[in-house]
Write a protein that holds these residues in place. Sequence first.
Motif, PDB file in Angstrom:
ATOM      1  N   TRP A   1      -0.574  -1.753  -4.704  1.00  0.00           N
ATOM      2  CA  TRP A   1       0.141  -2.067  -5.945  1.00  0.00           C
ATOM      3  C   TRP A   1       0.781  -3.440  -5.785  1.00  0.00           C
TER       4      TRP A   1
ATOM      5  N   PHE B   1       0.870  -1.171   0.000  1.00  0.00           N
ATOM      6  CA  PHE B   1       0.000   0.000   0.000  1.00  0.00           C
ATOM      7  C   PHE B   1       0.906   1.219   0.000  1.00  0.00           C
TER       8      PHE B   1
ATOM      9  N   THR C   1       0.057   6.015 -11.937  1.00  0.00           N
ATOM     10  CA  THR C   1      -0.397   7.326 -11.454  1.00  0.00           C
ATOM     11  C   THR C   1       0.744   8.179 -10.916  1.00  0.00           C
TER      12      THR C   1
ATOM     13  N   LYS D   1      -2.934   3.389  -1.800  1.00  0.00           N
ATOM     14  CA  LYS D   1      -3.415   2.529  -2.883  1.00  0.00           C
ATOM     15  C   LYS D   1      -2.548   1.281  -2.962  1.00  0.00           C
TER      16      LYS D   1
END
Length: 87
Positions: A40, A34, A48, A38
């Motif tokens: 991954w 995280f 992003t 977010k």
Amino acid sequence: VKEVLPAEPAASVSQKFSTLYRPLVNGVSPSGVFLNGKFWSVGEPIVTMPVADSDGRPLIPVVRRVSNQGVTLQIGSELINLPFSGY
């Protein structure tokens, strides 16, 4: 006579990444990390968070390794280690 100022050294890609995104490892698991809230997966491009190289071309960081201590990202040819301080 013109005064010549010394040129500032160019920031590395990893320095640009850190300055732009202030990455924070919020948590780790065997399959990913995280990062800034977010998740991954290992091997996943972090689309992003692109960073421009010295020629202005965008480089996309990729999650390479995750451990209890943090995560290793690859941005172009550079590796960046981001620590995880725990919960």
